[in-house]
Motif scaffolding. Structure first.
Motif, PDB file in Angstrom:
ATOM      1  N   LYS A 165       0.817  -1.217   0.000  1.00  0.00           N
ATOM      2  CA  LYS A 165       0.000   0.000   0.000  1.00  0.00           C
ATOM      3  C   LYS A 165       0.851   1.267   0.000  1.00  0.00           C
ATOM      4  O   LYS A 165       0.461   2.274  -0.589  1.00  0.00           O
ATOM      5  N   ARG A 166       1.988   1.231   0.642  1.00  0.00           N
ATOM      6  CA  ARG A 166       2.803   2.441   0.808  1.00  0.00           C
ATOM      7  C   ARG A 166       4.122   2.398   0.039  1.00  0.00           C
ATOM      8  O   ARG A 166       4.774   3.427  -0.109  1.00  0.00           O
ATOM      9  N   GLN A 167       4.527   1.222  -0.419  1.00  0.00           N
ATOM     10  CA  GLN A 167       5.849   1.088  -1.018  1.00  0.00           C
ATOM     11  C   GLN A 167       5.786   0.437  -2.398  1.00  0.00           C
ATOM     12  O   GLN A 167       6.654  -0.326  -2.779  1.00  0.00           O
ATOM     13  N   GLU A 168       4.746   0.788  -3.161  1.00  0.00           N
ATOM     14  CA  GLU A 168       4.602   0.228  -4.508  1.00  0.00           C
ATOM     15  C   GLU A 168       5.657   0.773  -5.466  1.00  0.00           C
ATOM     16  O   GLU A 168       5.921   0.208  -6.523  1.00  0.00           O
ATOM     17  N   LYS A 169       6.286   1.892  -5.081  1.00  0.00           N
ATOM     18  CA  LYS A 169       7.372   2.486  -5.855  1.00  0.00           C
ATOM     19  C   LYS A 169       8.174   3.397  -4.929  1.00  0.00           C
ATOM     20  O   LYS A 169       7.877   3.502  -3.733  1.00  0.00           O
ATOM     21  N   ALA A 170       9.191   4.029  -5.477  1.00  0.00           N
ATOM     22  CA  ALA A 170       9.984   4.971  -4.683  1.00  0.00           C
ATOM     23  C   ALA A 170       9.123   6.166  -4.264  1.00  0.00           C
ATOM     24  O   ALA A 170       8.222   6.583  -4.994  1.00  0.00           O
ATOM     25  N   HIS A 171       9.406   6.705  -3.058  1.00  0.00           N
ATOM     26  CA  HIS A 171       8.706   7.890  -2.552  1.00  0.00           C
ATOM     27  C   HIS A 171       9.715   8.756  -1.788  1.00  0.00           C
ATOM     28  O   HIS A 171       9.929   8.562  -0.584  1.00  0.00           O
ATOM     29  N   THR A 172      10.334   9.682  -2.461  1.00  0.00           N
ATOM     30  CA  THR A 172      11.321  10.566  -1.826  1.00  0.00           C
ATOM     31  C   THR A 172      10.627  11.451  -0.795  1.00  0.00           C
ATOM     32  O   THR A 172       9.672  12.150  -1.122  1.00  0.00           O
ATOM     33  N   HIS A 173      11.129  11.459   0.463  1.00  0.00           N
ATOM     34  CA  HIS A 173      10.397  12.173   1.513  1.00  0.00           C
ATOM     35  C   HIS A 173      11.186  13.283   2.198  1.00  0.00           C
ATOM     36  O   HIS A 173      10.613  14.048   2.983  1.00  0.00           O
ATOM     37  N   SER A 174      12.480  13.403   1.955  1.00  0.00           N
ATOM     38  CA  SER A 174      13.221  14.500   2.591  1.00  0.00           C
ATOM     39  C   SER A 174      14.554  14.720   1.893  1.00  0.00           C
ATOM     40  O   SER A 174      15.087  13.821   1.228  1.00  0.00           O
ATOM     41  N   VAL A 175      15.081  15.937   2.052  1.00  0.00           N
ATOM     42  CA  VAL A 175      16.421  16.306   1.573  1.00  0.00           C
ATOM     43  C   VAL A 175      17.046  17.176   2.659  1.00  0.00           C
ATOM     44  O   VAL A 175      16.619  18.297   2.897  1.00  0.00           O
ATOM     45  N   VAL A 176      18.075  16.638   3.331  1.00  0.00           N
ATOM     46  CA  VAL A 176      18.604  17.274   4.537  1.00  0.00           C
ATOM     47  C   VAL A 176      20.104  17.489   4.408  1.00  0.00           C
ATOM     48  O   VAL A 176      20.863  16.543   4.152  1.00  0.00           O
TER      49      VAL A 176
END
Length: 374
Positions: A165-176
């Protein structure tokens, strides 16, 4: 006598400077509803924790994440979040004297649903991450604070995880950025990896891709990252697993040394862990949990950088997407999206424990918070 007068003058000067400092709190809001602003500015009373509205702007749509330039003159937002087939970054000028937040301009990100934005210390570069179409984009910033068209763009077409449900593809969530601004880390919730980049502000394309991403535990869902002040340690909160992973960081490389839960053992699912920050004194780490808990997990930071759980504090609201520790280290400000309120907690510097102060501030769909001392 002359020396005494000089000493007295210097003491008064220092006291006046400290007294004259003001701290402001910046909030983003999903403002698709009428009557809601996009970005709000409040002034924080650094003695009581009271928030007083100061300025606002409704010139953009759905700023999912915001950041402040190092000099405090400009506010940048990942805008058009949760807007189908759209994504942008926006710039504002903040003027304390005029009590104004003025929209400057906007640029397209080349990805959908921007969720994080960072600006380097020089104020020359802005880096944005998008979630639905997973990308990292790099934009030059002009001297007047406006964002110029992007000069680098990375799109991640491969990668997935074990959570369908949440990881069907890449999901970039932050750049630090690392504290020395020579490195940048990016957590990918969908692919269970942390990408590592070198950064050189003097290059025309400052982000230098490396081939050594860190693979987190399958199904962990890495989300946000924070560094120790010396840059030798990095802490990543894992949204799907409800964990914080601790890494040694040197020569642009991460090495895991600990992984610890953000929740009690009795909680088995529905963690939705979201944000993570270290107190200015470097003694405590705080992590927010949404889902079933709606709290802040409190950890003591040991001498070797590992974490020791000290307790939990209810956020007095629902869905604490982000929070910020003010620059004095006295207060933690929490944004509760679903209950549409902001709560302020006073922090005990010795124990790390939190105590709610004042009345919650009502803000529709509040998404993000940052603080800045002036």
């Amino acid at each position: 006598m002359r020396i005494q007068k000089i000493t007295l003058f210097l003491s008064l000067l220092v006291a006046t400077t400290l007294y004259s400092q003001r701290e402001f709190v910046f909030f983003g809001s999903y403002n698709w509803e009428k009557g809601s602003e996009a970005v709000y500015v409040y002034e924080l009373n650094t003695e009581t924790g009271k928030l007083t509205q100061f300025a606002s702007s409704r010139e953009v749509i759905n700023p999912g994440y915001i950041t402040i330039s190092d000099d405090g003159k400009y506010v940048y937002a990942s805008s058009d979040a949760k807007t189908p087939n759209d994504g942008s970054v926006s710039a504002f000028a903040f003027d304390i004297g005029k009590k104004s937040l003025t929209f400057l301009n906007q640029q397209k990100t080349g990805g959908e649903n921007p969720v994080y934005v960072s600006v380097d210390k020089s104020g020359k570069w802005l880096i944005n991450a998008t979630y639905n179409i997973p990308t990292i984009s790099v934009f030059p910033i002009s001297e007047d604070g406006k964002i110029n068209p992007m000069v680098q763009h990375f799109e991640f077409t491969e990668g997935s995880g074990i959570n369908p449900k949440r990881q069907e593809k890449a999901h970039t969530h932050s750049v630090v950025f690392s504290p020395d601004f020579k490195s940048l880390l990016s957590a990918d919730l969908g692919a269970d990896i942390i990408r590592q980049y070198a950064f050189d502000e003097n290059l025309n394309q400052p982000l230098i891709e490396t081939k050594n991403p860190v693979r987190t535990k399958p199904g962990s869902g890495p989300r946000h990252i924070t560094f120790s002040a010396d840059g030798k340690l990095a802490y990543c909160i894992e949204e799907l697993a409800g964990m914080v992973s601790v890494y040694n960081f040197s020569e642009n490389l991460l090495k895991q040394i600990q992984r610890i839960a953000t929740h009690p053992e009795r909680i088995k699912e529905g963690f939705e862990s979201s944000d993570v920050h270290i107190s200015p004194d470097g003694k405590f780490l705080y992590a927010s949990n949404r889902g079933k808990e709606n709290n802040i997990a409190i950890f003591k930071i040991n001498a070797d950088g590992t974490l020791e759980s000290k307790g939990y504090q209810s956020v007095k609201g629902k869905h604490p997407r982000t929070f910020a520790i003010d620059e004095t280290g006295k207060f933690i400000i929490v944004t509760n999206v679903n209950s549409e309120n902001v709560t302020v907690f006073k922090r005990n510097a010795q124990t790390g424990m939190l105590k709610k102060v004042g009345k919650p501030v009502h803000l529709k769909n509040v998404t993000c918070v940052k603080t800045k001392m002036y």
